[in-house]
Design an enzyme around this catalytic site. Structure first.
Site, PDB file in Angstrom:
ATOM      1  N   GLU A   1       0.803  -1.228   0.000  1.00 51.11           N
ATOM      2  CA  GLU A   1       0.000   0.000   0.000  1.00 51.11           C
ATOM      3  C   GLU A   1       0.843   1.288   0.000  1.00 51.11           C
ATOM      4  O   GLU A   1       0.825   2.072   0.953  1.00 51.11           O
ATOM      5  CB  GLU A   1      -0.998  -0.023   1.165  1.00 51.11           C
ATOM      6  CG  GLU A   1      -1.944  -1.206   1.008  1.00 51.11           C
ATOM      7  CD  GLU A   1      -3.083  -1.276   2.010  1.00 51.11           C
ATOM      8  OE1 GLU A   1      -3.067  -0.535   3.011  1.00 51.11           O
ATOM      9  OE2 GLU A   1      -3.994  -2.087   1.782  1.00 51.11           O
TER      10      GLU A   1
ATOM     11  N   GLU B   1      -4.553  -8.821  -0.814  1.00 43.81           N
ATOM     12  CA  GLU B   1      -5.011  -8.562   0.563  1.00 43.81           C
ATOM     13  C   GLU B   1      -6.496  -8.225   0.609  1.00 43.81           C
ATOM     14  O   GLU B   1      -7.011  -7.512  -0.256  1.00 43.81           O
ATOM     15  CB  GLU B   1      -4.211  -7.411   1.197  1.00 43.81           C
ATOM     16  CG  GLU B   1      -4.332  -7.395   2.722  1.00 43.81           C
ATOM     17  CD  GLU B   1      -3.646  -6.187   3.351  1.00 43.81           C
ATOM     18  OE1 GLU B   1      -2.420  -6.055   3.205  1.00 43.81           O
ATOM     19  OE2 GLU B   1      -4.361  -5.379   3.981  1.00 43.81           O
TER      20      GLU B   1
END
Ligand SMILES: *[C@@H]1O[C@H](CO)[C@@H](O)[C@H](O)[C@H]1NC(C)=O
Ligand SMILES: *[C@@H]1O[C@H](CO)[C@@H](O)[C@H](O)[C@H]1NC(C)=O
Ligand SMILES: *[C@@H]1O[C@H](CO)[C@@H](O)[C@H](O)[C@H]1NC(C)=O
Ligand SMILES: *[C@@H]1O[C@H](CO)[C@@H](O)[C@H](O)[C@H]1NC(C)=O
Length: 528
Positions: free
Chosen positions: A258, A366
């Protein structure tokens, strides 16, 4: 001698576990249930069998059932009385992506929860995930140092406030030796078949970052090609080397977990590291790519995966990075996460990116339920709707060239932790740390409808839909042992009558119960 004794004790503890052949239902609200497991009674998970020619194995889970098994005899299949609402026809020549696998993440929180349980239950959870008498995961994601689901923030070179550009103080931490590595080794032992490990970093050491600390918005200092970016690449290689010394070799590494999140969430308080698409491109090109190659982790050895962040970023990031020939030459695939920003999933970006860059594979790395907002219900026992949100998202991705799907924490506690700053989430398995028991959430089974039945190297087969398919989602595959596999989700309250053509020798008419998911398997030789 002590070791022998320990082994004996462990064996005895293993045998304490009493397996039952049915789910031990525990209701935490009226609507649905979890399957509960303690040492006195723990539901076994059936292994799969190969259906003989002329038969279909049918596995159904719903708000009422978990992996309910039936074998359908094609010779005795009755024609539907009414015309079906929905007709699905497989397009056998439309063979698309090859599947890399399904799995979850070996977070520190996972092992901290496992360690609160008796040994036999700890090992049963590992079997639940990694054995064929479980949901047979084929991928494990390994955080490089700490994440928000650790009990402290750390990296491998938190050398006080001093810079360590030569990484002299680089060292794995007790979380690696006591938490992550034992879990990974056990998974490798249990796994019979392909198992792929993916690693991802959360933060660099604070001294490499513009904000000087592990948490919050900070870039690497300087510019790509400069000292800090170079050192960060070398740090990642030291991680790969350190795990290799433990016999743990990775299939893939993402360029950063991220990299954009600290832009999106104001006041971001987790361990993270910011990149723009431009400085990611240049770091891969000048530092990471060449360093990996030099160290024996070139792209034929280790898959380098770009992005590892939400779908809405896919188009811009790939446009900036993969149009650069040199940067693109170091990258094998594109990893993305399921989290929706402003409730918008951005599925179409997957098609756009596949069409723009067909040689770079897509993989989901994820997901978790309960992330939506601080007021959302985090961990929840028995919520069937979450089984459906998982299955729907997986199917939406698989129908758009996605080659695998990886869940977040394997195991959390019933509050959805532990984590560094009170962040919490849901998981497929939740542990009651006071009661010596654990629960398989409905999501465990809905995800199992994929992970257990679609082995790595299965090939996605296209399909055509006629009739009303509202609320129904499906994807079909041919597995490497020549079986056809189809996973179908009905999110409607009402049952749906369905006919599937070109799956078996005859059209297959079945009914999908309201709020159910099923996996059908039949030998490919049935197909004409
Ligand atoms: C499987 O489903 C059938 C049909 O709903 C039901 O009769 C049967 O009891 C179920 N089996 C189990 C083990 O729940
Ligand atoms: C491992 O897999 C092979 C073939 O897939 C099978 O024949 C064998 O029985 C399996 N072994 C175990 C221990 O499950
Ligand atoms: C993508 O890039 C364009 C042009 O720079 C920008 O306007 C847009 O906001 C970006 N989209 C996202 C999701 O970052
Ligand atoms: C179950 O989870 C869904 C998705 O997170 C949520 O919208 C719903 O409110 C939950 N159901 C209950 C009964 O709490």
């Amino acid at each position: 001698m002590a070791f022998q004794l320990l082994k004996l004790v462990l064996t005895v503890l293993q045998f304490q576990l009493i397996l039952t052949d049915h789910c031990i239902k525990r209701y935490f609200d009226q609507n649905s249930f979890v399957c509960a497991c303690d040492t006195r009674s723990c539901p076994s998970i059936p292994g799969t069998t190969r259906p003989p020619k002329g038969y279909i194995d049918q596995w159904i889970s719903s708000s009422q059932h978990r992996f309910n098994f039936t074998q359908i005899d094609l010779a005795r299949l009755t024609k539907p009385l009414n015309p079906p609402t929905l007709v699905i026809t497989l397009k056998l020549n439309d063979r698309r992506q090859t599947i890399h696998g399904f799995g979850g993440a070996f977070t520190d929180a996972t092992r901290l929860n496992l360690l609160t349980l008796p040994m036999a239950l700890q090992d049963q959870i590992m079997r639940d995930y990694f054995s064929t008498d479980g949901i047979d995961y084929s991928i494990g994601r390994v955080p490089i140092a700490g994440t928000d689901f650790s009990d402290r923030a750390y990296t491998y070179d938190d050398n006080n406030d001093e810079e360590d550009l030569e990484l002299k103080h680089f060292a794995l931490q007790h979380e690696d030796t006591n938490l992550k590595i034992p879990m990974i080794k056990r998974a490798l032992e249990l796994k019979n078949g392909t198992f792929r490990l993916i690693c991802s970093s959360w933060s660099s050491p604070g001294w490499m970052k513009t904000n000087g600390k592990l948490v919050g918005a900070g870039y690497l200092r300087g510019l790509p090609g400069g000292r800090y970016y170079k050192t960060w690449a070398k740090y990642l290689i030291k991680f790969l080397d350190s795990y290799a010394e433990e016999g743990i070799n990775f299939w893939a590494m993402t360029t950063q977990n991220e990299p954009d999140i600290a832009f999106e969430v104001s006041d971001f308080s987790f361990q993270t590291l910011l990149f723009t698409p431009e400085n990611m491109r240049d770091w891969v090109k000048y530092d990471l790519g060449p360093e990996l190659e030099k160290s024996g982790y070139g792209k034929d050895k280790l898959n380098l995966l770009l992005l590892d962040d939400n779908r809405q970023l896919l188009v811009n990031w790939t446009q900036v990075i993969l149009t650069d020939e040199t940067a693109a030459s170091f990258i094998n695939g594109i990893a993305f996460h399921w989290y929706k920003i402003n409730n918008e999933p951005h599925y179409d970006e997957l098609n756009v990116v596949h069409n723009n860059f067909p040689n770079h594979f897509l993989i989901a790395t994820e997901a978790c339920e309960g992330y939506q907002s601080s007021s959302a219900i985090k961990a929840q026992l028995g919520n069937w709707t979450r089984a459906e949100t998982y299955a729907k998202d997986i199917l939406e991705d698989l129908n758009r060239y996605t080659t695998g799907w990886v869940d977040w924490n394997l195991v959390l506690d019933t509050k959805g932790g532990p984590s560094t700053d009170g962040n919490s989430a849901d998981a497929l398995i939740l542990v009651d740390t006071d009661k010596n028991e654990y629960y398989r959430n409905p999501m465990f089974y809905s995800f199992g409808h994929f992970s257990k039945f679609i082995p790595p190297d299965s090939v996605y087969i296209g399909h055509q839909v006629q009739g009303n398919s509202a609320g129904v989602y499906l994807a079909a595959f041919e597995d490497p042992s020549n079986q056809m596999v189809i996973v179908i989700l009905n999110t409607n309250d009402n049952p749906v009558d369905l006919v599937i053509n070109k799956f078996a020798t005859v059209p297959v008419s079945i009914t999908l119960d309201g709020h159910s998911i099923q996996t059908l398997i039949t030998p490919s030789s049935n197909v004409n």
